[in-house]
Design a protein around this motif. Sequence first.
Motif, short mmCIF file in Angstrom:
data_model
loop_
_atom_site.label_atom_id
_atom_site.label_comp_id
_atom_site.label_asym_id
_atom_site.label_seq_id
_atom_site.Cartn_x
_atom_site.Cartn_y
_atom_site.Cartn_z
N ASN A 203 -4.82 6.77 -1.27
CA ASN A 203 -4.81 5.30 -1.31
C ASN A 203 -4.45 4.77 -2.70
O ASN A 203 -3.72 3.78 -2.83
CB ASN A 203 -6.19 4.75 -0.91
N VAL B 12 5.01 -7.40 7.94
CA VAL B 12 4.87 -6.52 6.76
C VAL B 12 5.76 -6.95 5.60
O VAL B 12 5.46 -6.68 4.44
CB VAL B 12 5.15 -5.01 7.05
N LEU C 206 4.12 -9.24 2.91
CA LEU C 206 3.05 -8.75 2.03
C LEU C 206 3.58 -8.48 0.62
O LEU C 206 4.65 -7.90 0.46
CB LEU C 206 2.48 -7.43 2.59
N ALA D 20 -8.89 -0.91 0.96
CA ALA D 20 -8.57 -2.22 1.54
C ALA D 20 -7.08 -2.53 1.40
O ALA D 20 -6.46 -3.10 2.31
CB ALA D 20 -9.42 -3.30 0.87
N VAL D 21 -6.50 -2.13 0.28
CA VAL D 21 -5.05 -2.36 0.09
C VAL D 21 -4.27 -1.49 1.09
O VAL D 21 -3.32 -1.94 1.72
CB VAL D 21 -4.61 -2.04 -1.36
N GLU E 8 -5.27 -0.45 3.97
CA GLU E 8 -5.43 -1.09 5.29
C GLU E 8 -4.50 -2.30 5.42
O GLU E 8 -3.78 -2.44 6.40
CB GLU E 8 -6.92 -1.51 5.44
N GLU E 9 -4.50 -3.13 4.38
CA GLU E 9 -3.67 -4.35 4.42
C GLU E 9 -2.19 -4.01 4.59
O GLU E 9 -1.48 -4.68 5.35
CB GLU E 9 -3.89 -5.13 3.11
N PHE E 10 -1.73 -2.99 3.89
CA PHE E 10 -0.29 -2.71 3.88
C PHE E 10 0.17 -1.75 4.97
O PHE E 10 1.37 -1.56 5.14
CB PHE E 10 0.14 -2.19 2.51
N THR E 11 -0.77 -1.09 5.65
CA THR E 11 -0.31 -0.10 6.64
C THR E 11 -0.85 -0.33 8.05
O THR E 11 -0.54 0.45 8.95
CB THR E 11 -0.70 1.34 6.21
N SER E 12 -1.64 -1.38 8.25
CA SER E 12 -2.19 -1.55 9.59
C SER E 12 -1.19 -2.16 10.55
O SER E 12 -1.29 -2.00 11.75
CB SER E 12 -3.48 -2.39 9.52
N LYS E 13 -0.21 -2.87 10.03
CA LYS E 13 0.81 -3.43 10.91
C LYS E 13 1.86 -2.36 11.22
O LYS E 13 2.08 -1.43 10.44
CB LYS E 13 1.47 -4.63 10.24
#
Lengths: 445, 445
Positions: B175, B227, B230, B247-248, B250-255
């Motif tokens: 991460n 995406v 972001l 958290a970063v 998650e934010e950048f790879t959940s989509k």
Amino acid sequence: MRMSRYFLPVLKETPREAQIVSHRYMLQAGMIKQAAAGIYSWLPLGFKVLKKIENIVHEEQARAGHHAMLMPTIQSADLWKESGRYDAYGDEMLRIKDRHDRDMLFTPTAEELITDIFRANVTSYKDLPLTMYQIQWKFRDETRPRFGVMRGREFYMKDGYNFDLTREDALHAYNRHLVSYLRTYERMGLKAIPMRADSGPIGGEDTHEFLVLADTGESEVFYDSAVTDLTFGDREIDFDDKAACAAVMEEFTSKYARTDETHDEALFNEVPEERRKTARGIEVGQIFYFGTKYSDALNAAVDNGEGGKVNVHMGSHGIGVSRLLGAIIEASHDDKGIIWPEGVTPFDVGILNMRVGDEACDAASEDLYKQFIAAGLDPLYDDRDERAGAKFGTMDMIGLPWRITVGPRGIKNGVVEVTSRRTGESEEMPAADAIAKIKAIYAAL
Amino acid sequence: MRMSRYFLPVLKETPREAQIVSHRYMLQAGMIKQAAAGIYSWLPLGFKVLKKIENIVHEEQARAGHHAMLMPTIQSADLWKESGRYDAYGDEMLRIKDRHDRDMLFTPTAEELITDIFRANVTSYKDLPLTMYQIQWKFRDETRPRFGVMRGREFYMKDGYNFDLTREDALHAYNRHLVSYLRTYERMGLKAIPMRADSGPIGGEDTHEFLVLADTGESEVFYDSAVTDLTFGDREIDFDDKAACAAVMEEFTSKYARTDETHDEALFNEVPEERRKTARGIEVGQIFYFGTKYSDALNAAVDNGEGGKVNVHMGSHGIGVSRLLGAIIEASHDDKGIIWPEGVTPFDVGILNMRVGDEACDAASEDLYKQFIAAGLDPLYDDRDERAGAKFGTMDMIGLPWRITVGPRGIKNGVVEVTSRRTGESEEMPAADAIAKIKAIYAAL
């Protein structure tokens, strides 16, 4: 950097394979690790020094008006066949076949490739003078690699090439490189003496080697002791000024200083006897003027502005960047370890917390660490919970020029101890004075 | 730099061998010259950009707490035989016999060698976590090298390796690298999207590639258009904070964002139709978590602090440093040439003297040139006596983001013209204001 988070594998034992002190200390200080015979990995501490030396070379090359570029490590054999050096170079050249069975090689030097770049792009005298250089990994497949980075197979080298219209211009480039190299070595804390040398496989009429005096040097050298008194210092020079550069050349090369290859006993005997010295030296650089040797072979010509064409006059110029780490250590160490000159030290100052876990010592050490960083310096903070002997031993081995020792008694009295690695002298003073003192030392570089 | 003294061989013709715009422009702008198939020399302009990109990578790696080091280009085959990859790697590995007929190779990556360094020096969990990286030349003997530096054989790559005690710690390193890479690419003016990818010959369970969208990309990519909105921006992050880095991630790879290798049509169809995008992408980096694959193969274990030994959890992480020049140009150019983002431009500003020889123009241009240098900026001054068309053409091709044009009429009125390469918009203003404007732009980076 906090030592607890750093990768600094200092060895307790003396490595048996190391025959000279620089090799031994670089292994012991965790600067390098052998990957194969004559091939090394540069661990973080070693890499930092390598980068500092590289940066000094870049800065001094830019100052002299030379252009940085980069040529590949793997080259086609074609150009080397064109110049005739492919067969001449012998077994030191690492020869390779690619998947299409083409002859390739790992570059040991780059006269051919730079001349090819020149001839493809430069056609007029108006684009001269031109000097380009690179700092790139080279490979020479030595039969018996030894002495660590001093005589490795894969090594990092600055190689520069000048292109000039006339012999006179090319000799100015030669002189300019001499001046530039004097500055470069002095910034690294080295006294490197230019000595008349032999041109070897590069060829050419004029060449000087730069040698650092050290008992472990591979060359026997003969010189007038007056040459060791010369320093370039902080004088200003205009690198375009031919007369000024020629005067420096004259000043630094008119006294007798030769390697065994070019030594002339009769000439040497003209030096007053008390100034006649014999010693050993480590070669850290070499400059060449070889005229039209490569421009003839590879047909690199320009319009001369008078309706004709002339093959350009060239020279090449090298600094052994990775080898310099060994040379500096050979010239600057004691029986406890390395003593880095300030210009190339991996960290500017070491902070040694004598009692990790003690609130006052921790706070004072942390504060020093942060204040050094805020002042633009690069401290190494030994924050490990180790016994004092191990901590002093590590600091002495890795050779930072300045150490600040933070102990409970000193803190109670409002002082820390500032120690010079070179002289071993210590002085107590308030932390703020210690910071100011170290800051002033580096600001004066 | 004065252009009259620079080596900037801008080509008039369009090079026929170049199939994509970045390759063509790098040749035309005099940034590179082919030395052999898939092997390039970096001419001064190209080398400057390469160095700027390298420096950004170094700075961001240091910020994340990773240690710079360097491994050799030529390695012994022994470790690769130990890991089993020597035979598995295939013809892309450049295999070499040295003069003693030993099996050597030009490193295509360095998991084996770094693991060997680790196992020789680290024995305790107390020395973890540890991440080391290098920026070094690699060689992959592609059958059909093409697209210039985008798919060359000799290429410059950052490769980093983390060593952790547990899977959880290693996933934090994963991460942390993702966060660090986001910052790195944004500083270069690039939007690089992390996409779930396939691990290929490196192996492992978790891997993301970073892709820059461009029509000439080698990969087909499928993503949720959300995406592309972001950005990491200038937020502060503590790289030791596991939750913050997760958290970063998650934010950048959940989509949804995947390359064709891992594309899942059913999952993709869950993205709202108007946000479902297909495009092409250029890979500029990749991060891997591969657990104990190499520590098992090479027996790299540490004391776990509870009387036992554990093989360390590892990952590796790469950025294609030389390839990035191509990717940036693919993403940022027009039909006149390159448009460099300020973060990586070879020179900060171009000064174009429209009437060389005119006393007022020469004086104003010289003054601008010197004032920019005094302000700590790096200007390129076109002081050549060339026609205006050629001068504008060169400036547009080499793509400096800002140009200042000094002409006789403007000087009479006390103004120069400041032009943005990106927008093409020009504004007249006094020279002092032009300097202040450009200075403010770079100070804000």
